[in-house]
Design a protein around this motif. Structure first.
Motif, PDB file in Angstrom:
ATOM      1  N   LEU A  30      38.066  60.323 -15.616  1.00  0.00           N
ATOM      2  CA  LEU A  30      39.120  59.326 -15.424  1.00  0.00           C
ATOM      3  C   LEU A  30      40.495  59.962 -15.585  1.00  0.00           C
ATOM      4  N   VAL A  31      40.620  60.857 -16.551  1.00  0.00           N
ATOM      5  CA  VAL A  31      41.892  61.559 -16.751  1.00  0.00           C
ATOM      6  C   VAL A  31      42.216  62.418 -15.532  1.00  0.00           C
ATOM      7  N   ARG A  37      53.007  73.189 -25.710  1.00  0.00           N
ATOM      8  CA  ARG A  37      53.313  73.392 -24.292  1.00  0.00           C
ATOM      9  C   ARG A  37      53.260  72.061 -23.545  1.00  0.00           C
ATOM     10  N   GLY A  38      52.317  71.211 -23.925  1.00  0.00           N
ATOM     11  CA  GLY A  38      52.189  69.915 -23.279  1.00  0.00           C
ATOM     12  C   GLY A  38      53.332  68.974 -23.580  1.00  0.00           C
ATOM     13  N   LEU A  57      51.603  60.580 -20.253  1.00  0.00           N
ATOM     14  CA  LEU A  57      51.276  61.611 -21.250  1.00  0.00           C
ATOM     15  C   LEU A  57      49.780  61.561 -21.481  1.00  0.00           C
ATOM     16  N   VAL A  58      49.097  62.666 -21.184  1.00  0.00           N
ATOM     17  CA  VAL A  58      47.641  62.729 -21.284  1.00  0.00           C
ATOM     18  C   VAL A  58      47.254  63.698 -22.391  1.00  0.00           C
ATOM     19  N   ARG A 101      56.724  55.042 -20.360  1.00  0.00           N
ATOM     20  CA  ARG A 101      55.626  56.001 -20.450  1.00  0.00           C
ATOM     21  C   ARG A 101      54.298  55.346 -20.829  1.00  0.00           C
ATOM     22  N   VAL A 102      53.246  55.768 -20.128  1.00  0.00           N
ATOM     23  CA  VAL A 102      51.883  55.409 -20.490  1.00  0.00           C
ATOM     24  C   VAL A 102      51.256  56.626 -21.165  1.00  0.00           C
ATOM     25  N   THR A 103      50.773  56.436 -22.374  1.00  0.00           N
ATOM     26  CA  THR A 103      50.141  57.524 -23.122  1.00  0.00           C
ATOM     27  C   THR A 103      48.644  57.286 -23.168  1.00  0.00           C
ATOM     28  N   VAL A 104      47.873  58.281 -22.723  1.00  0.00           N
ATOM     29  CA  VAL A 104      46.417  58.174 -22.698  1.00  0.00           C
ATOM     30  C   VAL A 104      45.845  59.187 -23.679  1.00  0.00           C
ATOM     31  N   LEU A 105      45.132  58.677 -24.692  1.00  0.00           N
ATOM     32  CA  LEU A 105      44.492  59.528 -25.695  1.00  0.00           C
ATOM     33  C   LEU A 105      42.983  59.500 -25.464  1.00  0.00           C
TER      34      LEU A 105
END
Length: 595
Positions: free
Chosen positions: A386-387, A498-499, A508-509, A541-545
């Motif tokens: 999915l990412v 770095r990310g 943000l993944v 921003r959408v942050t995906v953890l």
């Protein structure tokens, strides 16, 4: 293997390669071509000078003998001078063409939106052949020029034979089977190399396991060094045995055709000396030209054989260009400056190319603007896939992903990725200066001291940098002069930093980027990431953890539980716990394990 029919024809690949070289170095290409081709021609006139020399000697004509001797010397000197000049000019051309080709291949790899060609076995085999034969691309142009010169020299030789008697052209016809067989041998061998590409890739992999530092500890601990060596040897015997058997079988026909030509050559000399009543000069010309014909044919066949290998490598380069172009979608929309509503996953299903297994099936999700979204699930549930789709490493097999209602496929891939940030579990170890290792996360600010230091702080890598002997100026990697080795966890923290080089990303993944860290450190880092994402809302921003630790993601605004390629549950931590479903069960199991 990827099918041969999607490879360009050999003439098309050759024409494409020459056009590429002309665009890169037009003047050097033309001068090099003229010198290399012309250097092959003077030698062919040696037989003519020998005829004149013999006839002059028989007739007692000293002037003719002198002119013939001068012609022989001039032809030899011209051939030598042209060859030296051609080699020098072509060396310069080849060096510049090599740089252009390597840059072109790297650019192609980098600009392909999809990473399919890095993960499909049949494409990996094709790329392995391209890498193995990359040196042939450097020799393609010289091989083509030499082949043209060799053919010209061969044509001159045939004309000289015909000047004695037209029937001697038949001698060249007897030589045709040798060229046909040589071309056939090259073609069959090329096909066998295609068939054994997977075995050669395994061979290289086993060699890497046995000769690189990474696997060394486990190999010694398990005591499997000898087993790996035997496996590599048997793998080599298997794939190379097919090559050897093919060469042995085709060698019989090569020997037969050359024996046929040898008999015709001897017969031509006898015929000129007897039946055709040729002069001494005619016999000497046929003797020299016939011998040259045999030699020139061999050299032309060898040149054509090598050229075929070179063009074969070029055809794979053209395939990569076409593949890159086909996967470089024509964008008709612009990447938004900020996300207003959110990212929607609408009925998305996905199969990896070449497989029939659904990794994701009918996934519907809404990732609201400004939200922190956690994706959890057991191994193989489709979290990383999915990412990949959100990052546009792949396109959905079915369904679509939209950003504020605009199909993600309509956005330029490079522009979309310029607004992405994050880190992955399978991160890269850039053995550069620490500053550059972090800074490449945003090339526009790679040397910006303040930006790099901010990213180090965001990624929780401050303790790593403090331990480095020269701080951010420290060379990383023990194989380099004054290089420093880092632990896996330290490398992972620098990858996290770095990310975080980019400011205000739209997405943000964080795909299990802290797997090497303890649960408490990971929890603290994710808490900080979530807080920063909520505070920096200018870009929506959408942050995906993504994490396998359920206690870490409980702070997320939305938790998505993937179960068997589908969305099993979604909601906040409290909502999912109250529901008592899969999330609550997995959370309880993990909590008891940490108790």
């Amino acid at each position: 293997m990827a099918r041969d029919r999607d490879l360009p024809s050999m003439p098309a690949a050759l024409a494409h390669s020459i056009r590429f070289a002309y665009r890169a170095e037009p003047k050097l290409l033309l001068v090099s071509f003229a010198l290399v081709v012309s250097s092959w021609i003077p030698d062919a006139f040696g037989a003519l000078w020998l005829k004149l020399l013999a006839n002059g000697a028989v007739a007692g004509d000293g002037r003719r003998v002198a002119w013939a001797a001068a012609g022989l010397a001039g032809s030899g000197a011209a051939a030598w001078l042209l060859r030296i000049a051609g080699d020098r000019v072509h060396f310069l051309f080849r060096e510049r063409a090599t740089i252009a080709i390597e840059a072109h291949v790297a650019r192609l790899q980098a600009t392909v939106a999809s990473i399919e060609h890095h993960e499909r076995p049949e494409y990996l085999d094709r790329l392995q052949i391209l890498r193995d034969q990359a040196f042939l691309l450097n020799h393609l142009y010289h091989s083509f020029m030499s082949t043209v010169g060799s053919v010209a020299r061969l044509a001159i030789t045939v004309v000289l034979l015909a000047s004695v008697h037209p029937a001697l052209i038949a001698l060249a016809l007897f030589a045709v089977p040798t060229v046909v067989v040589a071309s056939w041998r090259a073609g069959t061998e090329r096909k066998v190399w295609e068939l054994v590409a997977a075995g050669r890739r395994l061979d290289r992999h086993l060699l890497g396991l046995g000769t690189t530092a990474g696997p060394a500890k486990e190999i010694r601990l398990a005591g499997i060094g000898d087993r790996l060596a035997r496996l590599r040897w048997s793998t080599w015997e298997t794939w190379y045995g097919k090559i050897a058997r093919n060469r042995t079988a085709s060698a019989f026909w090569a020997a037969l055709t050359w024996a046929l030509f040898g008999a015709a050559y001897v017969g031509a000399i006898v015929a000129v000396a007897t039946v055709l009543g040729g002069t001494a000069g005619d016999v000497l010309l046929v003797l020299a030209a016939g011998a040259n014909l045999s030699r020139y044919l061999g050299m032309t066949a060898a040149q054509a054989d090598f050229l075929r290998w070179c063009v074969d490598a070029a055809s794979r380069l053209v395939w990569l260009e076409r593949y890159a172009d086909a996967h470089r979608r024509r964008a008709d929309a612009q990447v938004p400056a900020r996300i207003e509503r959110g990212i929607r996953v609408e009925g998305v299903s996905f199969q990896y190319p070449g497989t029939d297994k659904w990794v994701l099936r009918d996934v519907d999700l809404e990732l609201p603007a400004g939200a922190v979204v956690a994706i959890v699930g057991e191994n193989g549930a489709g979290k990383t896939t999915l990412v990949k789709l959100l990052c546009r490493f792949y396109e959905p097999t079915e369904g679509r992903i939209t950003v504020d209602g605009v199909d993600l496929a309509r956005l330029p891939a490079e522009g979309w990725r310029e607004r992405l940030a994050g880190a992955f579990q399978d991160f890269m170890r850039f053995e550069l200066r620490a500053r550059t290792t972090v800074g490449v996360g945003d090339l526009t600010r790679v040397e910006d001291q303040a930006a790099v230091e901010t990213a180090v702080e965001r990624g929780g890598a401050g303790d790593v940098v403090k331990r480095l002997p020269r701080g951010l100026d420290t060379q990383l990697g023990p194989t380099w002069r004054e290089g420093v080795e880092l632990s896996f966890g330290q490398w992972q923290k620098l990858a996290l930093a770095r990310g975080f080089m980019r400011d205000e990303p739209l997405l943000l993944v964080l795909d299990e980027p802290t797997a090497a860290l303890d649960a408490e450190t990971e929890h603290a880092l994710f808490e900080r990431f979530a807080a920063a994402s909520r505070a920096e809302t200018a870009a929506g921003r959408v942050t995906v953890l993504v994490s396998h630790r359920f206690s870490t993601v409980r702070m997320a605004d939305l938790i998505v539980v993937l179960d068997g390629s589908q969305v099993g549950e979604q909601g906040s931590h409290d909502e999912l716990m109250a529901r008592g479903g899969l999330y609550a069960d997995l959370y309880g199991i993990q909590a008891r394990a940490y108790a």
